[in-house]
Structures are given as C-alpha cells and as structure tokens.
Design a protein around this motif. Sequence first.
Motif, PDB file in Angstrom:
ATOM      1  N   PHE A  53      37.432 -19.988 159.880  1.00  0.00           N
ATOM      2  CA  PHE A  53      38.217 -19.112 159.866  1.00  0.00           C
ATOM      3  C   PHE A  53      38.708 -18.911 158.404  1.00  0.00           C
ATOM      4  O   PHE A  53      39.749 -19.585 157.688  1.00  0.00           O
ATOM      5  CB  PHE A  53      39.642 -19.380 160.615  1.00  0.00           C
ATOM      6  CG  PHE A  53      40.454 -18.320 160.633  1.00  0.00           C
ATOM      7  CD1 PHE A  53      40.058 -17.054 161.282  1.00  0.00           C
ATOM      8  CD2 PHE A  53      41.928 -18.578 160.704  1.00  0.00           C
ATOM      9  CE1 PHE A  53      40.998 -15.894 161.543  1.00  0.00           C
ATOM     10  CE2 PHE A  53      42.647 -17.326 160.890  1.00  0.00           C
ATOM     11  CZ  PHE A  53      42.340 -16.281 161.396  1.00  0.00           C
ATOM     12  N   ASP A  54      38.237 -18.101 157.588  1.00  0.00           N
ATOM     13  CA  ASP A  54      36.958 -17.035 157.959  1.00  0.00           C
ATOM     14  C   ASP A  54      35.957 -17.332 156.696  1.00  0.00           C
ATOM     15  O   ASP A  54      36.225 -16.646 155.665  1.00  0.00           O
ATOM     16  CB  ASP A  54      37.776 -15.758 157.948  1.00  0.00           C
ATOM     17  CG  ASP A  54      36.527 -14.840 158.504  1.00  0.00           C
ATOM     18  OD1 ASP A  54      35.482 -15.052 159.044  1.00  0.00           O
ATOM     19  OD2 ASP A  54      36.777 -13.531 158.879  1.00  0.00           O
ATOM     20  N   ASP A  63      38.317  -6.027 162.333  1.00  0.00           N
ATOM     21  CA  ASP A  63      39.560  -5.599 162.747  1.00  0.00           C
ATOM     22  C   ASP A  63      39.584  -6.168 164.156  1.00  0.00           C
ATOM     23  O   ASP A  63      40.824  -6.710 164.705  1.00  0.00           O
ATOM     24  CB  ASP A  63      39.852  -4.305 162.656  1.00  0.00           C
ATOM     25  CG  ASP A  63      40.341  -3.873 160.991  1.00  0.00           C
ATOM     26  OD1 ASP A  63      40.853  -4.683 160.452  1.00  0.00           O
ATOM     27  OD2 ASP A  63      40.182  -2.879 160.816  1.00  0.00           O
ATOM     28  N   GLU A  64      38.502  -5.921 165.100  1.00  0.00           N
ATOM     29  CA  GLU A  64      38.684  -6.155 166.432  1.00  0.00           C
ATOM     30  C   GLU A  64      39.116  -7.558 166.530  1.00  0.00           C
ATOM     31  O   GLU A  64      40.029  -7.897 167.424  1.00  0.00           O
ATOM     32  CB  GLU A  64      37.447  -5.822 167.159  1.00  0.00           C
ATOM     33  CG  GLU A  64      37.342  -6.215 168.652  1.00  0.00           C
ATOM     34  CD  GLU A  64      36.031  -5.813 169.216  1.00  0.00           C
ATOM     35  OE1 GLU A  64      35.714  -5.851 170.371  1.00  0.00           O
ATOM     36  OE2 GLU A  64      35.127  -5.242 168.485  1.00  0.00           O
ATOM     37  N   TYR A  89      43.043 -15.085 153.029  1.00  0.00           N
ATOM     38  CA  TYR A  89      43.256 -13.811 153.553  1.00  0.00           C
ATOM     39  C   TYR A  89      43.355 -13.899 155.018  1.00  0.00           C
ATOM     40  O   TYR A  89      44.228 -13.278 155.587  1.00  0.00           O
ATOM     41  CB  TYR A  89      41.842 -12.928 153.292  1.00  0.00           C
ATOM     42  CG  TYR A  89      41.863 -11.716 154.000  1.00  0.00           C
ATOM     43  CD1 TYR A  89      42.481 -10.713 153.496  1.00  0.00           C
ATOM     44  CD2 TYR A  89      41.172 -11.672 155.292  1.00  0.00           C
ATOM     45  CE1 TYR A  89      42.514  -9.481 154.204  1.00  0.00           C
ATOM     46  CE2 TYR A  89      41.135 -10.316 155.899  1.00  0.00           C
ATOM     47  CZ  TYR A  89      41.783  -9.470 155.443  1.00  0.00           C
ATOM     48  OH  TYR A  89      41.574  -8.174 156.059  1.00  0.00           O
ATOM     49  N   PRO A  90      42.806 -14.698 155.831  1.00  0.00           N
ATOM     50  CA  PRO A  90      43.021 -14.785 157.227  1.00  0.00           C
ATOM     51  C   PRO A  90      44.380 -14.911 157.691  1.00  0.00           C
ATOM     52  O   PRO A  90      44.805 -14.267 158.704  1.00  0.00           O
ATOM     53  CB  PRO A  90      42.100 -16.134 157.873  1.00  0.00           C
ATOM     54  CG  PRO A  90      41.104 -16.036 156.758  1.00  0.00           C
ATOM     55  CD  PRO A  90      41.705 -15.981 155.369  1.00  0.00           C
ATOM     56  N   LEU A  91      45.158 -15.887 157.079  1.00  0.00           N
ATOM     57  CA  LEU A  91      46.400 -16.142 157.393  1.00  0.00           C
ATOM     58  C   LEU A  91      47.359 -14.881 156.979  1.00  0.00           C
ATOM     59  O   LEU A  91      48.161 -14.638 157.800  1.00  0.00           O
ATOM     60  CB  LEU A  91      46.981 -17.341 156.729  1.00  0.00           C
ATOM     61  CG  LEU A  91      46.462 -18.530 157.488  1.00  0.00           C
ATOM     62  CD1 LEU A  91      46.582 -19.889 156.607  1.00  0.00           C
ATOM     63  CD2 LEU A  91      46.720 -18.965 158.681  1.00  0.00           C
ATOM     64  N   GLN A  92      47.005 -14.222 155.797  1.00  0.00           N
ATOM     65  CA  GLN A  92      47.789 -13.172 155.323  1.00  0.00           C
ATOM     66  C   GLN A  92      47.616 -11.920 156.062  1.00  0.00           C
ATOM     67  O   GLN A  92      48.411 -11.211 156.617  1.00  0.00           O
ATOM     68  CB  GLN A  92      47.250 -13.028 153.854  1.00  0.00           C
ATOM     69  CG  GLN A  92      47.838 -13.888 152.935  1.00  0.00           C
ATOM     70  CD  GLN A  92      47.161 -13.829 151.609  1.00  0.00           C
ATOM     71  OE1 GLN A  92      46.196 -13.163 151.633  1.00  0.00           O
ATOM     72  NE2 GLN A  92      47.679 -14.768 150.553  1.00  0.00           N
ATOM     73  N   ARG A  93      46.110 -11.728 156.799  1.00  0.00           N
ATOM     74  CA  ARG A  93      46.051 -10.782 157.485  1.00  0.00           C
ATOM     75  C   ARG A  93      46.599 -10.635 159.086  1.00  0.00           C
ATOM     76  O   ARG A  93      47.267  -9.840 159.519  1.00  0.00           O
ATOM     77  CB  ARG A  93      44.359 -10.638 157.833  1.00  0.00           C
ATOM     78  CG  ARG A  93      43.942  -9.547 159.027  1.00  0.00           C
ATOM     79  CD  ARG A  93      43.894  -8.165 157.997  1.00  0.00           C
ATOM     80  NE  ARG A  93      43.214  -7.228 158.865  1.00  0.00           N
ATOM     81  CZ  ARG A  93      43.969  -6.371 159.629  1.00  0.00           C
ATOM     82  NH1 ARG A  93      45.209  -6.147 159.827  1.00  0.00           N
ATOM     83  NH2 ARG A  93      43.399  -5.334 160.166  1.00  0.00           N
ATOM     84  N   LEU A  94      46.764 -11.970 159.504  1.00  0.00           N
ATOM     85  CA  LEU A  94      47.505 -12.313 160.889  1.00  0.00           C
ATOM     86  C   LEU A  94      49.050 -11.846 160.659  1.00  0.00           C
ATOM     87  O   LEU A  94      49.398 -11.395 161.507  1.00  0.00           O
ATOM     88  CB  LEU A  94      47.273 -13.579 161.294  1.00  0.00           C
ATOM     89  CG  LEU A  94      45.986 -14.172 161.848  1.00  0.00           C
ATOM     90  CD1 LEU A  94      45.889 -15.548 161.992  1.00  0.00           C
ATOM     91  CD2 LEU A  94      45.544 -13.258 162.991  1.00  0.00           C
TER      92      LEU A  94
END
Length: 346
Positions: A53-54, A63-64, A89-94
């Motif tokens: 991740f990721d 996005d999906e 980025y993955p945590l920020q995106r979540l």
Amino acid sequence: MPYYAGLKQIEDTDVRRRTIDGLKRLRPALAAAIPPRTATDTLLLATWNIREFDSGKYGYRDDEAYYYIAEILSRFDLIAIQEVRSGLYPLQRLQRILGSWWDFLVTDVTLGTSGNAERMAYLYDRRKVSFTGLAAELVLAKEKGAPEEPVQMARSPYIAGFRAGWAYLTLATVHIYYGKSVAVDPRRLAEITAFARTLAKHAGKLSGAPQYAPGIPPEPGNLIVLGDFNIFNRNDVTMEAMTRAGFAVPEALQAVPGSNVDKNKHYDQIAYLSRLAHLTPTGKAGVFDFYEHVYRIEDEAAYARQRAAKPGRGFKDWRTYRMSDHLPMWVEFGIDDGDAYLDGLE
C-alpha cells in the motif's frame, strides 16, 4: 461515512458505474457483518495488512479501490495498518475520503531487504479516539546474561497510546518476518518470542496511561498487540510464544476463520496482555471478506483493460494488489465504565 463527491470526477462512465454498484453491495454487507459504531459506548478496533500500500507493483490503485478500502475502514474507530510503503499518499488519500476528523500516525520506512521498505500506521477517528502522545518503535534489548546483542526485528513494532471513553490503550502493531512458507520458520518464531517477552516484561514502561503523581508508574493494563504475525495456525508454537508471555486472544476472535483470502491461515491476530481496565470485550469480532462483494470472480472480464497495463498475474492474485491478500480483522470493546465505577464508590 466516506465522502463520495469525487465519484463525479471519474471520467470513465463504466468505471464510475462499477464503483457505485460495488459500494452499493459493500455497504449493506458491512452493516450486516459489523456492529454499528457508537458515540461513547463501544470501540471497534481493527487490524489490516493492505498489500503493498501503495507500491504500484502491478499498477497503482485507482479511485475505485480507494473508495472500497475507505468504505471498509470507515466502519471502525481505530485501525492498525501494515505494509504502507514509502509514500504517504495512500494514507492522505484515505483521509480526504474519510473526512478531516480522521488522522493517522506512521513510522519511518524500514530499511534493509527483509524490511521491504514498509511503514506501519494507525488510522483513527478523532471524534472517538484521542492520541495520548506516546509513539515509539520498539528496539529489542539485550537480555541479562545473554552472550550477544539480539538480532533486531525485520520491521520494528510500532507502539502508540490512545484513549477512547474510559479506556487508555497501548497498542503495538507488527508485521512479523515471514521467511519460508512453513508453519514454523526459525526467524519468525524468534521474532514473535522476543517481541512478546519484551512487551510483557516492560508493559508498565510502555504504557500510554496517565501518571497521576510523580514517581508512581502508569497502569500497565490494556496493552494490545495486533497486526500480521504470519501465524499459520493457532495451535502452532508461534502462537504459543504469545500465550506463554501472557497474551490472550479475545474469546470471540478464537472462533473466526483465517484472515487470508482462503481463510485457512491465521496470519493476523489481536491479543491483550493479562488484564483489561475499563475495556470489556463485547463478544463481537470477526474478519470481513470483501471479495464476496467487490472484485468478485464473476467480475474478471470487467477488469481486462486494467490488467493488460500490467500483465503477469491471474485475476485472483491481481486483485490483491487492488485490495489486499489479507482480510481486515476486528473486535468490539465496551468503553463506558461509568456505572461500574459509581457502584464501586458506594
């Protein structure tokens, strides 16, 4: 609930429709499998190894996948996440999907080949859970009389303190070395043994509970270990290493199936040391199989174009780089100890 406005920005209408349909299947399934979150009465604690991740190893998540992952995580109050890679980025995106009231703590990147350039993280809803200020990576100490320094764990365990309701919690999340694909890999067993012994021996020093007077140590209660232990079976000596040190798996979790996709390996665990204070297991726990609702086998043809961009994996394996090869594990605790406290004052 997650914020869905970004769905409008998915230009591919087929992908947008598929994501909407997936969320519509996922939401009622989660509601049926996991107790509803409460404002003050209970804590839903989870652990999830989200594969690579990721890292983009077989294409970065789109996005999906993020909407599905966020929807699952939104059902819990506090989650330990393993296999976060070097980028944040993955945590920020979540966080953007879940809402500004969600926050995360994260380690630095574990260097070295066996560490796999991973981070570990805690994601939590600040409306329910507060961070006490304790955050540290565990370094194994040399035992008295030992001839040499211990071999450090491939990925340093991450310890953090939180408060929810009446309860103070000290969490220690791990991603134990895997090694050979056998039930008992020597280094894996050594890591679990050293980890459990060290935590049990120094529980008071690692506590995130408050000190009420100088010189009086904080209570060592509510020390909970959770994460990917790579335990094949609960009857293996790897699990015995935990129980011998004094850790116990909540009874409700002892009956749940494995946390790998095939549900036949007990890689992930949640266990607490000795006793709990103001924190009561409600008897509700489980793992959630998202593949029954999204990225289903019958959906394989719909992902042909995405898979073609990074070929080399069959669909069943490819989809684990969209979601994960682990299922999230969770347990519910009661955190309102007001009545018991008042009764004790009489």
